[in-house]
Write an enzyme that holds these catalytic residues in place. Sequence first.
Site, PDB file in Angstrom:
ATOM      1  N   GLY A 199       0.817  -1.204   0.000  1.00  0.00           N
ATOM      2  CA  GLY A 199       0.000   0.000   0.000  1.00  0.00           C
ATOM      3  C   GLY A 199       0.848   1.250   0.000  1.00  0.00           C
ATOM      4  N   LYS A 206       5.399  10.779  19.004  1.00  0.00           N
ATOM      5  CA  LYS A 206       4.596  10.853  17.778  1.00  0.00           C
ATOM      6  C   LYS A 206       3.129  10.598  18.079  1.00  0.00           C
ATOM      7  CE  LYS A 206       3.917   9.021  13.154  1.00  0.00           C
ATOM      8  NZ  LYS A 206       4.225   7.975  12.149  1.00  0.00           N
TER       9      LYS A 206
END
Length: 316
Positions: free
Chosen positions: A9, A186
């Site tokens: 992907g 993050k």
Amino acid sequence: MRILVVGAGAIGGYFGARLLKAGRDVTFLVRAKRAAQLAATGLIVKSPLGDIDAPRPPLIEAEALREPFDLIILSCKAYDLDGAIKSFAPAVGPNTLILPLLNGMRHLDALDQRFGAGAVLGGLCAISTALDDQGRILHFSDFANLAYGARESAQAEKAEALDKVLLNAGFDARRSGKIAQEMWEKWTFIASAGLTCLMRAAVGDIEAANGADLAVALYNECAEIATGAGFAPREPARKFAGGMLTTPGSEFVASMLRDIERGAPIEADHIVGDLLRRQGAKAEPGSVLRIAYVHLKAYEARRARETGAKAERSGA
């Protein structure tokens, strides 16, 4: 080192294509539909850092996995994790390393439980990519960063061995000595970016509506949870998040908002819900984090209802 990239992907396909171009031994684990597409068109990357056209990328489907790989790179969405684990499990041997690039931390629990913590490294990436209608990988940014590292001291030597295949492969890769800290930083930031989902607007639009204080409040709430878990965001991470979440005129939005706008599944529980769960009894009923989570879950409920209704109409 034999590398299995789970899926081809937008993210796995990008890093896998770079590794393949750099001469690494890469195989893509794909489903039948993607395999047929790649067999017809090849693996194509359109990037400001250089295009890639691999006419015949090495592909394999789950049913054909027979032997273990040395490294498995996993970059699926959280809602596909269970299926991904089932698909690549036959490729995990006693010396296999798994490098997940998912956001958040909950996926580590599932991987540890299935394969043992010693096999699962920490990892994260920073990149902006998407698949177009033709299955090409479109890279929108001028950066592509990947960090990896040992989660426990016993993994240090194994993590270091990855330098040979991940460094100098066409993207910015680095081995981190504090990978868990970076993953938390993050996570704290992208959960805070969930405010753009709540407002259905970019950071600059929220700031123009005098809502920058809500962005700050949400980030501080997430940072407090990270601190309670032993991973207080460091000053550079706080400064980066503050700038990204409050800059006037910024068009930055969470990738989850783009998913919402196209009616796609989202990672509500993995990114926002898991933070809220870790906050536990400390969560206030009116917390911005909780409101953002309820908004995401309401979207999921509506999507499920409308999908179900559409299926019933089609069946009729």
